[in-house]
Scaffold this motif. Structure first.
Motif, PDB file in Angstrom:
ATOM      1  N   ILE A 144     111.911  57.228  60.679  1.00 47.56           N
ATOM      2  CA  ILE A 144     112.246  57.059  62.089  1.00 47.56           C
ATOM      3  C   ILE A 144     113.289  55.945  62.209  1.00 47.56           C
ATOM      4  CG2 ILE A 144     109.953  57.801  62.829  1.00 47.56           C
ATOM      5  CD1 ILE A 144     109.419  54.855  63.605  1.00 47.56           C
ATOM      6  N   ASP A 145     114.227  56.112  63.115  1.00 47.06           N
ATOM      7  CA  ASP A 145     115.260  55.093  63.333  1.00 47.06           C
ATOM      8  C   ASP A 145     114.778  54.177  64.458  1.00 47.06           C
ATOM      9  OD1 ASP A 145     117.500  53.566  63.605  1.00 47.06           O
ATOM     10  OD2 ASP A 145     118.869  55.222  64.055  1.00 47.06           O
ATOM     11  N   PHE A 146     113.947  53.190  64.110  1.00 54.15           N
ATOM     12  CA  PHE A 146     113.314  52.376  65.138  1.00 54.15           C
ATOM     13  C   PHE A 146     114.312  51.481  65.868  1.00 54.15           C
ATOM     14  CE2 PHE A 146     113.450  49.106  61.893  1.00 54.15           C
ATOM     15  CZ  PHE A 146     113.497  47.914  62.599  1.00 54.15           C
TER      16      PHE A 146
ATOM     17  N   PRO B 215     118.096  55.973  59.056  1.00 53.46           N
ATOM     18  CA  PRO B 215     116.657  56.251  59.123  1.00 53.46           C
ATOM     19  C   PRO B 215     115.827  55.197  58.388  1.00 53.46           C
ATOM     20  CG  PRO B 215     117.895  58.208  58.456  1.00 53.46           C
ATOM     21  CD  PRO B 215     118.838  57.053  58.376  1.00 53.46           C
TER      22      PRO B 215
ATOM     23  N   PHE C 247     105.166  61.188  65.049  1.00 56.61           N
ATOM     24  CA  PHE C 247     106.273  60.429  65.609  1.00 56.61           C
ATOM     25  C   PHE C 247     106.972  61.252  66.687  1.00 56.61           C
ATOM     26  CE2 PHE C 247     105.562  59.557  61.137  1.00 56.61           C
ATOM     27  CZ  PHE C 247     105.393  58.177  61.119  1.00 56.61           C
TER      28      PHE C 247
ATOM     29  N   ASP D  84     109.183  60.775  70.907  1.00 58.46           N
ATOM     30  CA  ASP D  84     109.528  60.005  72.097  1.00 58.46           C
ATOM     31  C   ASP D  84     108.602  60.428  73.236  1.00 58.46           C
ATOM     32  OD1 ASP D  84     110.656  58.651  74.192  1.00 58.46           O
ATOM     33  OD2 ASP D  84     112.671  59.467  73.947  1.00 58.46           O
TER      34      ASP D  84
ATOM     35  N   GLN E 163     111.409  56.201  69.570  1.00 55.05           N
ATOM     36  CA  GLN E 163     110.309  56.945  68.974  1.00 55.05           C
ATOM     37  C   GLN E 163     109.028  56.120  68.962  1.00 55.05           C
ATOM     38  OE1 GLN E 163     112.630  58.401  65.378  1.00 55.05           O
ATOM     39  NE2 GLN E 163     111.309  60.155  65.738  1.00 55.05           N
TER      40      GLN E 163
ATOM     41  N   SER F  21     104.728  66.037  64.088  1.00 49.98           N
ATOM     42  CA  SER F  21     105.571  65.201  64.934  1.00 49.98           C
ATOM     43  C   SER F  21     106.305  66.060  65.952  1.00 49.98           C
ATOM     44  CB  SER F  21     106.551  64.406  64.072  1.00 49.98           C
ATOM     45  OG  SER F  21     105.863  63.467  63.266  1.00 49.98           O
TER      46      SER F  21
ATOM     47  N   HIS G  15     115.405  63.528  66.946  1.00 46.94           N
ATOM     48  CA  HIS G  15     115.757  62.217  67.507  1.00 46.94           C
ATOM     49  C   HIS G  15     116.773  61.544  66.597  1.00 46.94           C
ATOM     50  CE1 HIS G  15     115.402  57.966  68.561  1.00 46.94           C
ATOM     51  NE2 HIS G  15     114.847  58.337  69.695  1.00 46.94           N
TER      52      HIS G  15
END
Length: 577
Positions: A372-374, A380, A439, A441, A448, A514, A519
């Motif tokens: 996930i690209d927090f 990523p 994961f 949104d 996310q 997920s 995303h």
């Protein structure tokens, strides 16, 4: 005066030292589950001791928009105990509807998904192409297909679907996929220990029933394994077991936990990687003719760099170095590292665990995981949830513990990751006996979130309450010639000369599902140059100049059919901590 000046100088130096010694937080993940109304407890076996291996796994979670209102909902798989007290009701799985305001409503009974049994995993996909997402739930002993009626309810259609089992087995992870690209979804189901062996031997009764000198539940070593299953989707909405003719029964039985579907060799056909516990993991290459060939050893993903089989639990895919090939992350048992397999192209991988910076943690037992690209910088990152299988770990002490924190690895953009868990907020640091993680949104904010199913506990909902300067895109796909869920479609976002890829995927993490929407973090860029979609049918769509911070819905053959802004909203629950 001199004393005051000296004191002030000392304080200044001390403040500077403290600032240097304590890095700034990178995220502020907080557990908002209680405030959001996610309070149902997942029950899986004994709490302070595990008599059998059956009591150690389970607990998948799905983020899925079951009512088609544009807001992702949450489904949590529940388990069971070997024996319930007279005052206990049998646990049921739970479906929570998103209220669009940061809270969720438990609609389990109304929706008709209050299944009972020793639940394990869940995956989602529109198997009958009617525009509504269906659910498939795995259990110890059986499996259930819930057909979405499109009115907020589901029907259990397992009996007439061809998915009823002729004999019980311990099903674990699952994934919908279109392995033959005929526009109809198929189902891949992994299995763990042989059904009978799951409750056969008492703790400490055999050589394989000890850990750190303590008598514990037995296995999986010394227990019989199982094989994976593949069910082909038929035109009439039923399924046919094609496991043998597809080649899935050729590998020897193993301890399968989580299947990951990905097109690892970029040939347009979905392949399946299976994280196996205490045995070499499997990679089923899709031959494009209805059959698979197991190539895990040749591809370099069956073992670690030392040639050793690991105790794999969860698995995720992502192009972490942005070279156009999907890489694999796999969680393992403690006293070991998480595995990072870098895709070299042309069908092979390199074990990049140490080179990638993931060799720093060996104290944790990992389960659910994902890229996930927090921080929305377009690179990523990796998120992992942990928890031991032995409650007895608390008796060992030291670096061992039953409940464990989560890990967040930040992608540095140079092929390496940095463990930033201690700078990611209290939700990451909180210790739980976690299993499944999904994961997505949840609040349509461009960030996310993470939903975690915890052992004998209520779930965790992690939301990053920190503001972000980065931009993002959420892409939702609707298949026409392809399966309606667009599972297997590859999305490429072109951004300032870079190509960011991902696939619509069912299953993965640890026995979880997920969000089916893609995303993508865009960093400081406020527009993506181009979005390309390669559909499972073989067709392609492309859209140019897409502004950031919006949901883009693309229908196969029609291009963009809807755009909605993503709203960066401060959830009320963030201010309550």
């Amino acid at each position: 005066m001199k004393l005051f000046f000296g004191t002030a100088l000392a304080l200044t130096v001390l403040s500077a030292f403290q600032s240097a010694a304590v890095p700034e937080p990178l995220a502020d993940f907080r557990d908002l589950a209680a405030a959001a109304g996610l309070n149902a407890r997942t029950v899986i076996g004994g709490e302070r001791t595990k008599q059998f291996i059956l009591e150690t796994t389970g607990g998948g979670v799905a983020i899925v928009d079951y009512d088609d209102d544009g807001w992702p909902d949450i489904f949590l798989v529940n388990g069971a105990r070997r024996s319930l007290s007279a005052a206990d009701a049998a646990p049921v799985s739970h479906l929570y509807r998103n209220n669009h305001d940061g809270t969720f409503a438990d609609v389990t009974e109304k929706a008709g998904v209050a299944g009972k049994g020793w639940g394990q995993g869940v995956c989602a996909g529109d198997y009958d192409n009617d525009g509504h997402i269906d659910l498939f739930v795995t259990y110890y002993g059986h499996q259930v297909l819930y057909r979405n009626n499109g009115d907020g309810t589901f029907n259990d259609v397992t009996r007439g679907s061809g998915l009823s089992l002729s004999k019980p087995r311990w099903n674990t992870g699952c994934a919908f996929l279109d392995f033959n690209r005929d526009g109809r979804l198929d189902v891949f189901v992994s299995a763990y220990v042989d059904y009978a062996d799951a409750t056969r031997y008492a703790p400490g009764s055999r050589d394989n029933c000890f850990w750190k000198g303590l008598g514990v539940m037995c296995g999986p070593h010394g227990l019989a394994g199982s094989s994976n299953a593949l069910y082909r989707g038929n035109p009439d909405g039923t399924f046919t077991n094609v496991s043998e003719e597809a080649g899935l029964l050729k590998p020897r039985p193993a301890y399968g936990l989580t299947p990951l579907v990905l097109d690892y060799d970029n040939d347009g056909w979905p392949d399946v990687y299976v994280a196996n516990d205490s045995s070499p993991s499997l990679l089923f290459h899709n031959n494009g003719n209805g059959t698979f060939k197991e190539v895990g050893l040749q591809a370099g993903v069956a073992l670690n760099a030392d040639g050793r089989a690991q105790a794999g639990m969860g698995v995720g895919a992502g192009d972490y170095n942005r070279d156009g090939w999907l890489d694999i992350v796999k969680t393992n048992f403690d006293d070991d590292t998480t595995s990072l397999y870098r895709n070299l192209g042309h069908g092979t991988f390199d074990d990049a665990t140490v080179a990638g910076g993931l060799g720093v943690n060996t104290a944790y037992l990992g389960w659910g995981t994902g890229f996930i690209d927090f921080d929305l910088d377009s690179w990523p990152d990796i998120f992992i949830v942990n928890g031991h299988v032995y409650p007895e770990a608390d008796r060992i002490g030291g670096r061992y513990g039953y409940e464990q924190p989560k890990i967040l690895y930040r992608n540095l953009g140079n092929g390496r990751f940095e463990d930033v868990s201690k700078r990611a907020g209290p939700g990451v640091a909180a210790k739980k006996a976690a299993r499944g993680a999904a994961f997505g949104d949840l609040f349509n904010s461009g960030r996310q979130d993470v939903v975690v199913n915890n052992m004998n506990d209520s779930p965790t909902l992690l939301h990053d309450c920190a503001p972000s300067a980065g931009h993002s895109l959420v892409v939702q796909l609707i298949g026409t010639r392809s399966n309606r869920s667009a599972i297997g479609a590859r999305v490429t976002v072109q951004l300032a000369g870079r190509r960011l890829i991902d696939e619509v995927r069912s299953g993965g993490s640890f026995c979880s599902q997920s969000d089916l929407r893609i995303h993508t973090g865009l960093g400081v860029r406020t527009r993506a140059d181009r979005i390309e979609v390669a559909w499972p049918s073989g067709t392609a769509d492309a859209v140019a100049a897409i502004d950031a911070d919006q949901l883009v819905v693309i229908r196969e053959g029609s291009g963009v059919v809807r755009r909605e802004p993503l709203v960066r909203r401060a959830l009320a629950a963030c201010g309550q901590h």
